[in-house]
Design a protein around this motif. Structure first.
Motif, PDB file in Angstrom:
ATOM      1  N   ILE A 142      48.013   0.979  34.280  1.00  0.00           N
ATOM      2  CA  ILE A 142      49.361   0.756  34.786  1.00  0.00           C
ATOM      3  C   ILE A 142      49.275  -0.064  36.051  1.00  0.00           C
ATOM      4  O   ILE A 142      48.505   0.258  36.967  1.00  0.00           O
ATOM      5  CB  ILE A 142      50.080   2.089  35.067  1.00  0.00           C
ATOM      6  N   GLU A 164      43.213   6.425  30.691  1.00  0.00           N
ATOM      7  CA  GLU A 164      44.649   6.256  30.764  1.00  0.00           C
ATOM      8  C   GLU A 164      44.968   4.783  30.595  1.00  0.00           C
ATOM      9  O   GLU A 164      44.300   3.932  31.169  1.00  0.00           O
ATOM     10  CB  GLU A 164      45.158   6.726  32.135  1.00  0.00           C
ATOM     11  N   GLU A 204      51.563  15.374  31.810  1.00  0.00           N
ATOM     12  CA  GLU A 204      52.140  14.048  32.006  1.00  0.00           C
ATOM     13  C   GLU A 204      51.723  13.185  30.843  1.00  0.00           C
ATOM     14  O   GLU A 204      50.622  13.340  30.307  1.00  0.00           O
ATOM     15  CB  GLU A 204      51.613  13.431  33.303  1.00  0.00           C
ATOM     16  N   MET A 244      52.011   9.265  28.619  1.00  0.00           N
ATOM     17  CA  MET A 244      52.280   7.832  28.644  1.00  0.00           C
ATOM     18  C   MET A 244      53.326   7.540  27.581  1.00  0.00           C
ATOM     19  O   MET A 244      53.208   8.009  26.450  1.00  0.00           O
ATOM     20  CB  MET A 244      50.959   7.190  28.252  1.00  0.00           C
ATOM     21  N   ARG A 262      55.877   0.140  29.780  1.00  0.00           N
ATOM     22  CA  ARG A 262      55.058   1.335  29.989  1.00  0.00           C
ATOM     23  C   ARG A 262      55.719   2.276  30.963  1.00  0.00           C
ATOM     24  O   ARG A 262      56.218   1.849  31.998  1.00  0.00           O
ATOM     25  CB  ARG A 262      53.691   0.918  30.522  1.00  0.00           C
ATOM     26  N   ARG A 263      55.697   3.536  30.598  1.00  0.00           N
ATOM     27  CA  ARG A 263      56.265   4.550  31.491  1.00  0.00           C
ATOM     28  C   ARG A 263      55.310   5.733  31.516  1.00  0.00           C
ATOM     29  O   ARG A 263      54.611   6.007  30.556  1.00  0.00           O
ATOM     30  CB  ARG A 263      57.599   5.061  30.951  1.00  0.00           C
ATOM     31  N   ARG A 264      55.375   6.430  32.626  1.00  0.00           N
ATOM     32  CA  ARG A 264      54.651   7.676  32.717  1.00  0.00           C
ATOM     33  C   ARG A 264      55.692   8.762  32.876  1.00  0.00           C
ATOM     34  O   ARG A 264      56.569   8.648  33.730  1.00  0.00           O
ATOM     35  CB  ARG A 264      53.733   7.599  33.930  1.00  0.00           C
ATOM     36  N   ARG A 265      55.667   9.763  32.011  1.00  0.00           N
ATOM     37  CA  ARG A 265      56.721  10.771  32.060  1.00  0.00           C
ATOM     38  C   ARG A 265      56.112  12.148  32.086  1.00  0.00           C
ATOM     39  O   ARG A 265      55.046  12.386  31.538  1.00  0.00           O
ATOM     40  CB  ARG A 265      57.603  10.667  30.803  1.00  0.00           C
TER      41      ARG A 265
END
Lengths: 462, 251, 464, 172
Positions: A8, A5, A454, A456, A445-448
């Motif tokens: 983050i 991943e 889920e 990135m 950066r976002r995690r959605r």
């Protein structure tokens, strides 16, 4: 395949700033020991230099082959290292952020390489009567090379300074004592972080980066041609400067990876450096290893195919007779072993794997530089007296290999030690992990959640 | 007999001091080897077929211009034919082995095998490889003079001097029939035979007694474009300049 | 502004159908200008083929070749088209590997240009051969007589490399085409449907198939890139190993040719994309952003190429040998090569590269078309100026020095070649979607936005 | 009892995702159905578990085969036809290296293509239960189950908002 991943960082901006500065501003016992050790190595190198200077003087360049190899090694690794951050910044890659500074930091080694160039000014003969890229222009290659080398070193330091300016401004506010005094002196810009300042900062980084890139290629070209090719009669090889640049790229990534590993392992920046950086950098190392072989083979096949005596002598000198051992070591360590290791994704996706590969590559570069420069320096100046006519067209025989003496070993060790020494000093003044770039990266950066998984999300600003 | 074990190494010596540029060799070669006729058109197309040619260079033009004396200009002649190099650059580049090196030092051209890539012609520093751009034709009157021992080449393939390999083989066979080794000088390519001044000498360099060996040992010897490292089996002897001594004195 | 946890719109059947309609329009709704163009190209191609036939019957005498200029227009054209062919797959491979989002509309067009220019390039050595009907002898096929090709010759390396490259790029395109063939299958009826069904091989589009499709893109890209580099290097060694021709015998040729190929090839792809955009009305897919990025790439490539060119000339002159000096004099200062050299330098670098510094130029379809066509004029001349003057001034024996004038036949064949490639690419667009449909749809799915402060910033989802 | 296929068609991804949940609630495991889409979705978007594949082994096998063949051809022809050219050794290594390189790459690429086709089970002689709307942006869920459970699947589909449900053998 397990996925890595993207890293983050969950800390807040203030935490990041405080933590990185705290690490930068403290000097542990291990750090002090390292500084003393590499300082001693530098001292050893200086002693070796003095022994050689007293022993041989500066009239003839032949005894200085290993010194030159050391200089060329610095050029290949330290001076080229900033290219890594320049190129990655150019393509807006996010993973570069924690390692950009580590590569720019090598700019400080420019001080050492400029100092090492000074004896060269005395050693290097003029281009009169020599086949070189200067075509016997008066004053070349002395002034031209010196100018280029000094300019490159200055540019490297300016680049580091500009890139680190936002961090230095923050660092100044947190610093105390001598560090504060030094920072007060060097932070001459009233950095507030206004939008305008950031725009100027971005633009100047872009311009400086492009300039550095162009000058670096130029310096590689002229060093490779004036200190190696031009010294060997009959060595007419257009790819050699390009090969020199390319192996520089390879070593640039390698030295950055090694520096990053040391920062990760011993520098205390574990929270900011992750396997992402090593993984991505090793993806660069893989094609660079292949390109190393490709550039070498492109030159080799052309020489091998013909039966011109001039070319056969060059091949035998540099590769297959006199300097066979360093040549084989260079090939093994710059291409064969690294390639066989780095071609596996599970190795690339570790921290240790890429580091080992990078270390091998650095050794390979060292042997390669020794092979080239020691061999070139071992050939006597064959220009006829008075320099009225050209040197001979070809090397008459394969010269014997020059083995290193004690001062040579000392000088090589001193060169490497000195470079690390300077680097160590610099990381306590300038944060070796770029605070502003990490913070900038955190923005994008976002995690959605996406349907049942889920994912990135990464911002791609224009 | 010992003929099988013996491999000659055929070599030619060209004494440029003796060459008058008369072109007899060119004509003899043309006739012997069925080389197509070079018409004016062919010259204009720059596709001349000459297995041996006389290259003509002018010397002393600057001197003549400076002094205004046209007699200072000298014509220099250099007969150039296939040098039968030991390290022939033309050979390895052929994709189909249409040219290769045999154990007698000859550079062999296999017409049947040639596909006409012309790579060999590029890689020949001496420009002695000829390409059949057109189908060769001879006028009716010349059809009967064609040599039956030599193939007539079709268009689209390369050809070049063979050191008259048909003559070498014929001499060898005659000698074998008679149970002896070929004598020195018994075997002569057409150009050598036709040379009126004996500027061309041909023979086996392995035989230290042969005329060619003795001539090749001359101190005037050189080989064309030696820097290429092609190791030609053809030795040139430098021109002896009669004005050399005089000029030396004047300077 | 607070950012919601989910901030994206999914694709809907409407969006997908619109994409399908747009991108299959080249197949199902062919504009009349398309047929006019194809007809014209077919005419020109036929002319070139006629010229080739005439040459085949009469022999190479009808060309302007002579001794020592044994290689000229055909080989120039061969190198040129091999160069063009390099952009394609290289571009799409590099962009796939670097996961550049803007690659999506450009990849297949690039690959298709590759395939057809390779096909044309392959015909050039055949035209050039003295006895083309014997080209099979270059392959190891003659088991009966056990006569083999000479593997030491670069002309044997060539078919090995080009064969590998052609095979793999055709397969590469085909694998990426399968999902789009399924679209064509689902949109057609009758015999046409049967054809597409056969080609689509029963594609259903379940997750594992998609996953493999994605891996295939990356894996094949990684495998094709080394092939791509080797092909042009080997082509360059056709020249560089020629020790007798000073202008060829340079160690830098391999990377110099490769980077030159990328330079001309990427330019050709840009030109092609702009033309497709005009013919098929793909305004919505080929965006200013796409060619802007390609323009940036071109600027870097062009400058790298220029560095290699400088090295080549510098180190050519370096040794100051008389024959080398004579060659460079002819190449740069003697009429008509001087004019060609001037055009070459200006067209390949002097004009386009400074232009690409400006964003306005990079985003203008008109100017990008002009500059990229200019690059290819320059790059064609580059190959010509390497090949012909080098051969015309081969070695110091000046008695043989020569020059070269192309014949009408050669010029016709060259022009015919250009229109042949253009025609094939257009015909391909009639049969297959030229923009990867599924790739565009994937781009729509992965498109997202993030909000920083008051600004919306485009973003993408990342799988790896 | 023979297995039958059923295909549910959904207009958007949320409903399809919902349908997979419903199917699981109804006792179908996630190996019994396949989500058919017209474009690739991020992995795991429909909660699918991808089976393992061995695609990465294919290029290595291919490379080894290609290398072997290329060396055999190059070295073999040189040895069996020992003609001297240009003073080069009969067994010249650099040309062998160049051609073997090409052979290796060709082998690797051919095997990769074969691997991709094999792992995605293509070519597939019969398309099976399918709908052309899938390539138009609809999402299909193809379920294979014993005949008596078809009704449960049909219900799950319809409850999650399927636009259409197709059964095997049902006329178009």
């Amino acid at each position: 395949m397990s996925r890595v991943e993207p890293q983050i960082i969950t800390k807040s901006n203030q935490e990041v700033t405080r933590e990185i500065l705290a690490i930068t501003h403290t000097m542990g016992p291990g750090y002090k020991k390292a500084v003393v050790f590499f300082g001693l190595l530098l001292l050893l190198g200086i002693i070796g230099f003095i022994i050689r200077a007293v022993d041989a003087g500066f009239n003839d360049f032949r005894p200085w082959g290993y010194f030159m190899a050391g200089y060329a090694f610095l050029l290949t690794t330290a001076s080229t290292a900033p290219l890594f951050s320049i190129s990655q910044r150019m393509v807006h890659s996010h993973w570069r952020r924690p390692m950009a500074r580590a590569s720019e930091m090598f700019g400080v080694v420019g001080v050492l390489s400029t100092l090492m160039f000074i004896p060269m000014i005395a050693l290097l003969p003029s281009s009169a009567g020599r086949r070189s890229i200067w075509f016997e222009w008066p004053g070349t290659p002395l002034y031209s090379d010196t100018l280029a080398v000094v300019f490159l070193a200055v540019l490297g330091i300016v680049l580091l300074y500009v890139a680190a300016l936002p961090d230095l401004a923050v660092s100044r506010l947190h610093a105390t004592g001598t560090r504060r005094k030094i920072l007060d002196r060097i932070v001459i810009v009233n950095w507030k972080g206004t939008e305008r300042q950031w725009a100027v900062h971005r633009a100047s980084l872009r311009v400086l980066g492009a300039l550095y890139f162009l000058f670096l290629v130029l310096v590689h070209t002229i060093i490779a041609s004036d200190f190696a090719e031009a010294l060997v009669p009959g060595w007419k090889d257009a790819i050699f400067p390009a090969f020199h640049v390319l192996s520089g790229f390879q070593s640039a990534v390698a030295s950055t990876v090694v520096a990053l590993f040391l920062l990760y392992k011993f520098g205390g920046y574990k929270d900011y450096i992750a396997v992402d950086q090593f993984w991505a950098a090793s993806k660069l190392l893989l094609p660079l290893c292949l390109l190393w072989m490709y550039f070498w083979f492109s030159g080799f096949i052309v020489y091998w195919y013909g039966r011109q005596p001039v070319e056969q002598t060059i091949l035998r000198t540099f590769m297959f007779e006199a300097y066979l051992v360093p040549f084989l070591l260079g090939v093994m360590l710059s291409f064969v072993v690294p390639f066989l290791i780095v071609m596996w994704n599970f190795v690339r996706k570790t921290i240790l794997g890429p580091t080992i590969v990078a270390t091998l590559i650095l050794f390979g570069a060292l042997f390669d530089r020794i092979r080239i420069y020691v061999a070139s320096f071992s050939i006597a100046d064959m220009r006829p007296d008075g320099l009225t006519s050209l040197e001979p067209e070809a090397l008459s025989a394969v010269p014997r290999a020059v083995l290193p003496g004690a001062p040579d070993v000392m000088m090589i060790l001193g060169t490497i030690g000195g470079a690390i020494f300077l680097y160590l000093l610099a990381i306590k003044l300038i944060p070796p992990v770029s605070i502003w770039e990490i913070k900038e990266g955190m923005l994008y950066r976002r995690r959605r959640k996406y349907l049942k998984t889920e994912i990135m999300v990464m911002g791609k600003p224009e | 007999m010992t003929t099988q074990a013996h491999h000659a190494k055929w070599t030619m010596v060209v004494d440029s001091d003796r060459c008058t540029g008369c072109q007899a060799c060119v004509v003899a070669c043309q006739a012997e080897n069925n080389v197509p006729i070079n018409t004016a058109d062919i010259y204009r197309q720059k596709r001349v077929m000459e297995w041996i040619r006389i290259e003509r260079y002018w010397e002393g033009i600057e001197e003549a211009e400076a002094t205004g004396d046209p007699s200072k200009v000298k014509a220099r002649f250099l007969p150039v034919l296939c040098q039968h190099c030991e390290n022939a650059p033309c050979e390895p580049v052929c994709p189909v082995f249409a040219t290769y090196h045999n154990n007698e030092g000859l550079n062999i051209q296999v017409y049947n095998r040639c596909v006409g890539t012309r790579f060999c012609a590029n890689n020949c520093p001496y420009n002695v490889r000829m390409f059949n751009f057109w189908e060769p034709v001879w006028p009716e009157s010349l059809q009967n003079q064609l040599n039956p021992d030599v193939t007539v080449r079709s268009r689209g393939i390369m050809e070049k001097c063979t050191y008259c390999v048909q003559r070498i083989r014929r001499t060898e066979l005659t000698a074998k029939k008679e149970g002896r080794l070929p004598a020195d000088g018994e075997m002569q390519p057409a150009c050598v035979q036709a040379c009126p001044t004996d500027a061309l000498v041909f023979g086996d360099i392995k035989d230290p007694e042969s005329k060619v060996s003795r001539k090749a040992a001359n101190e005037r010897r050189y080989r064309l474009l030696e820097v290429q490292g092609t190791e030609p089996n053809l030795v040139y002897l430098k021109k002896v300049d009669p004005h050399y001594v005089e000029r030396e004195h004047n300077e | 502004m607070h950012e919601p946890a989910v901030l994206r719109r999914h694709t809907t059947p409407e969006i997908d159908r619109r994409i399908n309609d747009d991108l299959t329009s080249s197949m199902f709704k062919t504009p009349s200008r398309y047929w006019m163009l194809v007809g014209f190209l077919a005419l020109v191609t036929a002319m070139g083929a006629g010229a080739a036939g005439y040459m085949f019957v009469n022999g190479l005498g009808v060309t302007g070749l002579n001794r020592p200029v044994m290689w000229a227009f055909f080989i120039t054209n061969f190198v040129f088209w091999i160069g063009i062919s390099h952009a394609g797959v290289m571009l799409s491979a590099i962009l796939r590997l670097s996961q550049a989002e803007w690659r999506r509309p450009a990849t297949r067009a690039a690959e298709v240009v590759t395939i057809f220019s390779l096909l044309l390039a392959l015909t050039m050595p055949l035209m050039h051969m003295g006895r083309p009907w014997r080209f099979l002898w270059i392959f190891p096929w003659d088991f009966a007589r056990s006569i083999w090709p000479n593997v030491r010759s670069p002309l044997v390396w060539d078919p090995a490399a080009i064969g590998t490259y052609l095979t793999s790029s055709i397969l590469f395109v085909y694998v990426a085409l399968i999902p789009d063939l399924a679209v064509a299958r689902d949109r057609t009826k009758g015999i046409v449907k049967a054809g597409y069904s056969l080609l689509a091989m029963g594609w259903r589009g379940y997750p594992m198939q998609w996953r493999l499709q994605m891996i295939a893109g990356i894996l094949l890209s990684a495998l094709i890139l080394p092939v791509f580099v080797s092909v042009h290097s080997i082509v360059s060694w056709d020249f560089a190993v020629t020790q007798s021709v000073e202008g060829f015998h340079s160690t830098i040729f391999a990377p110099y040719f490769v980077i030159g190929a990328v330079h001309s090839g990427v330019s050709a792809v840009v030109t092609a994309l702009i033309i497709f955009r005009y013919i098929f009305h793909w305004e919505r897919y080929i965006l200013p952003k796409t060619i802007d990025n390609l323009g940036r790439l071109l600027l870097v490539v062009a400058t790298a190429w220029f560095f290699f060119l400088a090295l080549e000339i510098l180190f050519g002159l370096y040794a100051r040998e008389n024959s080398e000096l004579a060659l460079r004099t002819l190449q740069i200062f003697r009429w008509p090569y001087s004019l060609l050299f001037l055009i070459f330098i200006i067209a390949a670098y002097g004009f386009p590269a400074p232009m690409w510094l400006f964003k306005g130029v990079r985003r203008s379809f008109f100017w990008m078309a002009i500059t990229t066509i200019s690059v290819n004029i320059g790059m064609w001349l580059e190959r010509f100026l390497i090949i012909v003057p080098s051969l015309a001034r081969k070695q110091a024996l000046s008695f043989n020095w020569s020059t070269y004038h192309p014949s009408v036949i050669e010029i016709l064949i060259i022009i015919g070649g250009f229109s042949f490639v253009a025609m094939l690419v257009l015909l391909f667009a009639k049969v297959f979607p030229l923009i990867p449909i599924y790739d565009i749809k994937e781009g729509e799915i992965l498109k997202d936005e993030i909000i920083i402060g008051k600004k919306r910033i485009p973003a993408v989802m990342r799988e790896e | 009892m023979a297995n039958k296929q059923i295909l549910g068609l959904f207009g958007d991804a949320e409903r399809a995702a919902l349908a997979t949940d419903r199917l699981q609630d109804a006792g179908f495991d996630n190996k019994s159905y396949q989500v058919l889409t017209g474009s690739p979705y991020p992995e795991g978007a429909f909660g699918e578990e991808l089976p393992k594949h061995r695609l990465y082994a294919w290029p290595f096998i291919g490379a080894a085969c290609g290398l072997a063949v290329a060396i055999l051809i190059t070295a073999g022809t040189q040895i069996s036809y020992p003609v001297v050219t240009g003073g080069k050794p009969i067994l010249a290594i650099p040309p062998i290296a160049i051609i073997s390189y090409e052979g290796t790459m060709l082998g690797a690429i051919l095997f990769t293509i074969l691997g991709i086709l094999f792992e995605s089970r293509l070519p597939r002689p019969f398309l099976g239960l399918y709908d052309t709307r899938i390539t138009e942006g609809y999402i299909g869920i193809a379920l294979t189950c014993p005949e008596e459970r078809l009704a449960a699947a049909d219900l799950a589909f319809r409850q999650s908002g399927a636009e259409d449900v197709k059964h095997e053998g049902q006329p178009e």
